[in-house]
Design a protein around this motif. Structure first.
Motif, PDB file in Angstrom:
ATOM      1  N   PRO A  37       0.962  -1.361  -0.064  1.00 13.91           N
ATOM      2  CA  PRO A  37       0.104   0.027  -0.036  1.00 13.91           C
ATOM      3  C   PRO A  37       0.784   1.157  -0.204  1.00 13.91           C
ATOM      4  CG  PRO A  37      -0.065  -1.068   2.009  1.00 13.91           C
ATOM      5  CD  PRO A  37       0.629  -1.908   1.176  1.00 13.91           C
ATOM      6  N   LYS A  38       2.089   1.204   0.080  1.00 12.40           N
ATOM      7  CA  LYS A  38       3.027   2.483   0.370  1.00 12.40           C
ATOM      8  C   LYS A  38       3.385   2.696  -0.938  1.00 12.40           C
ATOM      9  CE  LYS A  38       3.831   2.218   5.483  1.00 12.40           C
ATOM     10  NZ  LYS A  38       4.752   2.300   6.423  1.00 12.40           N
ATOM     11  N   ILE A  39       3.388   1.860  -1.745  1.00  9.86           N
ATOM     12  CA  ILE A  39       3.804   2.135  -3.041  1.00  9.86           C
ATOM     13  C   ILE A  39       3.080   3.062  -3.949  1.00  9.86           C
ATOM     14  CG2 ILE A  39       4.582   1.469  -5.444  1.00  9.86           C
ATOM     15  CD1 ILE A  39       5.715  -1.123  -4.093  1.00  9.86           C
ATOM     16  N   ILE A  40       3.346   4.346  -3.985  1.00 14.19           N
ATOM     17  CA  ILE A  40       2.407   5.401  -4.681  1.00 14.19           C
ATOM     18  C   ILE A  40       2.850   5.669  -6.049  1.00 14.19           C
ATOM     19  CG2 ILE A  40       1.661   7.772  -4.438  1.00 14.19           C
ATOM     20  CD1 ILE A  40       1.863   7.398  -1.143  1.00 14.19           C
ATOM     21  N   LEU A  57      -0.460  -5.018  -9.399  1.00 12.27           N
ATOM     22  CA  LEU A  57      -0.375  -3.798  -8.598  1.00 12.27           C
ATOM     23  C   LEU A  57      -1.697  -3.859  -7.530  1.00 12.27           C
ATOM     24  CD1 LEU A  57       0.649  -1.469 -11.364  1.00 12.27           C
ATOM     25  CD2 LEU A  57       2.222  -2.401  -9.751  1.00 12.27           C
ATOM     26  N   SER A  58      -2.231  -4.862  -7.462  1.00 11.50           N
ATOM     27  CA  SER A  58      -3.469  -4.880  -6.449  1.00 11.50           C
ATOM     28  C   SER A  58      -3.138  -4.449  -5.106  1.00 11.50           C
ATOM     29  CB  SER A  58      -4.012  -6.205  -6.557  1.00 11.50           C
ATOM     30  OG  SER A  58      -5.356  -6.510  -5.776  1.00 11.50           O
ATOM     31  N   GLY A  59      -3.938  -3.472  -4.762  1.00  4.64           N
ATOM     32  CA  GLY A  59      -3.831  -3.088  -3.370  1.00  4.64           C
ATOM     33  C   GLY A  59      -2.513  -2.196  -3.102  1.00  4.64           C
ATOM     34  N   THR A  60      -2.042  -1.600  -4.100  1.00  2.00           N
ATOM     35  CA  THR A  60      -1.012  -0.497  -4.060  1.00  2.00           C
ATOM     36  C   THR A  60      -1.679   1.004  -3.967  1.00  2.00           C
ATOM     37  OG1 THR A  60      -0.675  -0.196  -6.306  1.00  2.00           O
ATOM     38  CG2 THR A  60       0.756  -1.871  -5.330  1.00  2.00           C
ATOM     39  N   GLY A  61      -0.808   1.913  -3.651  1.00  2.00           N
ATOM     40  CA  GLY A  61      -1.437   3.283  -3.363  1.00  2.00           C
ATOM     41  C   GLY A  61      -1.086   4.096  -4.559  1.00  2.00           C
ATOM     42  N   ILE A  62      -0.960   3.413  -5.815  1.00  2.00           N
ATOM     43  CA  ILE A  62      -0.713   4.314  -7.242  1.00  2.00           C
ATOM     44  C   ILE A  62      -1.805   5.184  -7.554  1.00  2.00           C
ATOM     45  CG2 ILE A  62       1.023   2.680  -7.959  1.00  2.00           C
ATOM     46  CD1 ILE A  62      -1.037   1.691  -9.925  1.00  2.00           C
ATOM     47  N   GLU A  63      -1.903   6.229  -7.965  1.00  2.00           N
ATOM     48  CA  GLU A  63      -2.886   7.139  -8.450  1.00  2.00           C
ATOM     49  C   GLU A  63      -2.847   7.206  -9.888  1.00  2.00           C
ATOM     50  OE1 GLU A  63      -1.924  10.873  -6.571  1.00  2.00           O
ATOM     51  OE2 GLU A  63      -2.046  10.202  -4.748  1.00  2.00           O
ATOM     52  N   THR A  64      -1.617   6.742 -10.534  1.00  2.00           N
ATOM     53  CA  THR A  64      -1.824   6.817 -11.936  1.00  2.00           C
ATOM     54  C   THR A  64      -0.645   6.014 -12.383  1.00  2.00           C
ATOM     55  OG1 THR A  64      -1.322   8.404 -13.910  1.00  2.00           O
ATOM     56  CG2 THR A  64       0.082   8.595 -12.047  1.00  2.00           C
ATOM     57  N   LEU A  65      -0.798   5.527 -13.638  1.00  2.00           N
ATOM     58  CA  LEU A  65       0.240   4.454 -14.377  1.00  2.00           C
ATOM     59  C   LEU A  65       1.268   5.245 -15.013  1.00  2.00           C
ATOM     60  CD1 LEU A  65      -2.233   1.835 -15.685  1.00  2.00           C
ATOM     61  CD2 LEU A  65      -0.665   1.410 -13.680  1.00  2.00           C
ATOM     62  N   PRO A  66       2.453   4.800 -14.796  1.00  2.00           N
ATOM     63  CA  PRO A  66       3.639   5.592 -15.915  1.00  2.00           C
ATOM     64  C   PRO A  66       3.115   5.621 -17.038  1.00  2.00           C
ATOM     65  CG  PRO A  66       4.373   3.365 -15.041  1.00  2.00           C
ATOM     66  CD  PRO A  66       2.984   3.504 -14.350  1.00  2.00           C
ATOM     67  N   SER A  67       3.960   6.753 -17.648  1.00  2.00           N
ATOM     68  CA  SER A  67       3.481   7.038 -19.208  1.00  2.00           C
ATOM     69  C   SER A  67       4.223   5.993 -19.976  1.00  2.00           C
ATOM     70  CB  SER A  67       4.118   8.639 -19.426  1.00  2.00           C
ATOM     71  OG  SER A  67       5.385   8.556 -19.132  1.00  2.00           O
ATOM     72  N   HIS A  85      -6.987   4.581  -4.869  1.00  2.00           N
ATOM     73  CA  HIS A  85      -6.414   5.975  -5.154  1.00  2.00           C
ATOM     74  C   HIS A  85      -6.341   6.330  -6.712  1.00  2.00           C
ATOM     75  CE1 HIS A  85      -5.921   6.672  -1.095  1.00  2.00           C
ATOM     76  NE2 HIS A  85      -5.193   5.741  -0.872  1.00  2.00           N
ATOM     77  N   LEU A  86      -6.545   5.045  -7.571  1.00  2.00           N
ATOM     78  CA  LEU A  86      -6.406   5.392  -9.068  1.00  2.00           C
ATOM     79  C   LEU A  86      -7.546   5.868  -9.657  1.00  2.00           C
ATOM     80  CD1 LEU A  86      -4.431   4.438 -11.420  1.00  2.00           C
ATOM     81  CD2 LEU A  86      -6.054   2.429 -11.642  1.00  2.00           C
ATOM     82  N   GLU A  87      -7.536   7.138 -10.336  1.00  4.09           N
ATOM     83  CA  GLU A  87      -8.400   8.030 -10.907  1.00  4.09           C
ATOM     84  C   GLU A  87      -8.565   7.785 -12.342  1.00  4.09           C
ATOM     85  OE1 GLU A  87      -7.737  11.893  -9.559  1.00  4.09           O
ATOM     86  OE2 GLU A  87      -8.440  11.272  -7.235  1.00  4.09           O
ATOM     87  N   CYS A  88      -7.521   7.276 -12.869  1.00  3.12           N
ATOM     88  CA  CYS A  88      -7.716   7.271 -14.368  1.00  3.12           C
ATOM     89  C   CYS A  88      -6.835   6.171 -15.117  1.00  3.12           C
ATOM     90  CB  CYS A  88      -7.574   8.648 -15.105  1.00  3.12           C
ATOM     91  SG  CYS A  88      -5.950   9.327 -14.959  1.00  3.12           S
ATOM     92  N   LEU A  89      -6.974   5.685 -16.158  1.00  6.83           N
ATOM     93  CA  LEU A  89      -6.224   5.008 -16.995  1.00  6.83           C
ATOM     94  C   LEU A  89      -5.635   5.629 -18.187  1.00  6.83           C
ATOM     95  CD1 LEU A  89      -8.342   1.622 -17.322  1.00  6.83           C
ATOM     96  CD2 LEU A  89      -6.346   2.252 -15.820  1.00  6.83           C
ATOM     97  N   PRO A  90      -4.240   5.249 -18.737  1.00  5.09           N
ATOM     98  CA  PRO A  90      -3.684   6.169 -19.825  1.00  5.09           C
ATOM     99  C   PRO A  90      -4.474   6.329 -21.102  1.00  5.09           C
ATOM    100  CG  PRO A  90      -2.062   4.686 -18.600  1.00  5.09           C
ATOM    101  CD  PRO A  90      -3.491   4.402 -18.184  1.00  5.09           C
ATOM    102  N   GLY A  91      -4.422   7.294 -21.653  1.00  2.00           N
ATOM    103  CA  GLY A  91      -5.137   7.289 -23.110  1.00  2.00           C
ATOM    104  C   GLY A  91      -4.623   6.549 -24.108  1.00  2.00           C
ATOM    105  N   TYR A  92      -3.566   5.850 -23.968  1.00  2.00           N
ATOM    106  CA  TYR A  92      -2.836   4.988 -25.058  1.00  2.00           C
ATOM    107  C   TYR A  92      -3.027   3.696 -24.634  1.00  2.00           C
ATOM    108  CZ  TYR A  92       0.552   6.703 -21.648  1.00  2.00           C
ATOM    109  OH  TYR A  92       1.213   7.025 -20.706  1.00  2.00           O
ATOM    110  N   MET A  93      -3.978   3.143 -24.036  1.00  2.00           N
ATOM    111  CA  MET A  93      -3.952   1.687 -23.661  1.00  2.00           C
ATOM    112  C   MET A  93      -3.879   0.802 -24.737  1.00  2.00           C
ATOM    113  SD  MET A  93      -4.272   1.542 -20.257  1.00  2.00           S
ATOM    114  CE  MET A  93      -5.034  -0.215 -20.049  1.00  2.00           C
TER     115      MET A  93
END
Length: 204
Positions: A37-40, A57-67, A85-93
């Motif tokens: 959970p501390k991996i943001i 990445l289940s249960g991590t604290g990430i807010e977004t995925l790396p570009s 905390h994840l609010e969106c997925l990248p637009g280039y999935m």
């Protein structure tokens, strides 16, 4: 490290940063960070993990995925379950051309999916239960049919939460009676929500 195939750091609850991914990890296929959970913030890949097929990445604290996630051309499974905390997925999935399964269940802050997601021809499984997503583009009738049950569950759950959060219609009662009634209602809705989630998992 050139022969390392699996890097499993599941439930390392004190882990705050991912160890440096060496360019020598050319054989790495599975990276598991579930329950950390501390991996943001997540590392940039930059063509380092070209063989990676599973990213958990289940249960991590990430807010977004790396570009640079679009570099993972071999990725077939992306597990983002309960990333609250994840609010969106990248637009280039659609750059994830090998992606077959995407699990975003429990990502409560996700309310939309990028249009590029529907361009992934290999995608076979999509779990979006417990998100804020209640519809998919009308241009995707196949997915609309496949996800109909999950979308209806999300809508029902959101209605339950909205009802639970709304002011109680107990204006004719004194303060003490309203508190008792609200407590009973709150517990009743918690039971309903638990039953609701159990049924949703049993259905799949």
């Amino acid at each position: 490290l050139s022969r390392l195939v699996v890097l499993d750091l599941e439930h390392c609850k004190s882990l705050t940063n991912l160890p440096c991914i060496s360019t020598e990890m050319e054989s790495l296929k599975i990276l598991n960070l579930c329950g950390c959970p501390k991996i943001i913030n997540f590392l940039e890949f930059n063509w380092v993990l070209k063989s990676l097929s599973e990213l958990h990445l289940s249960g991590t604290g990430i807010e977004t995925l790396p570009s640079s996630i679009d570099c993972l051309a071999a990725l077939s499974l992306l597990n983002l379950k309960d990333c609250c905390h994840l609010e969106c997925l990248p637009g280039y999935m659609d750059s994830l051309m090998s992606l077959e399964k995407l699990d975003i269940s429990g990502c409560r802050r996700l309310v939309n999916l990028p249009d590029s997601l529907w361009k992934i021809k290999c995608l076979k499984e999509l779990d979006l239960r417990g998100t804020g997503i209640i519809e998919v583009p009308s241009a995707n009738p196949v997915w609309q049919d496949l996800l109909k049950y999950q979308l209806s569950l999300n809508m029902s759950f959101m209605n339950l939460v909205a009802f639970q959060s709304s002011p109680p219609l107990l204006a004719g009662y004194d303060e003490s009676s309203r508190r008792v009634a609200f407590t009973i209602l709150n517990r009743y809705l918690q039971v309903l929500c638990s039953l609701f989630l159990s049924l949703s998992h049993a259905h799949c």
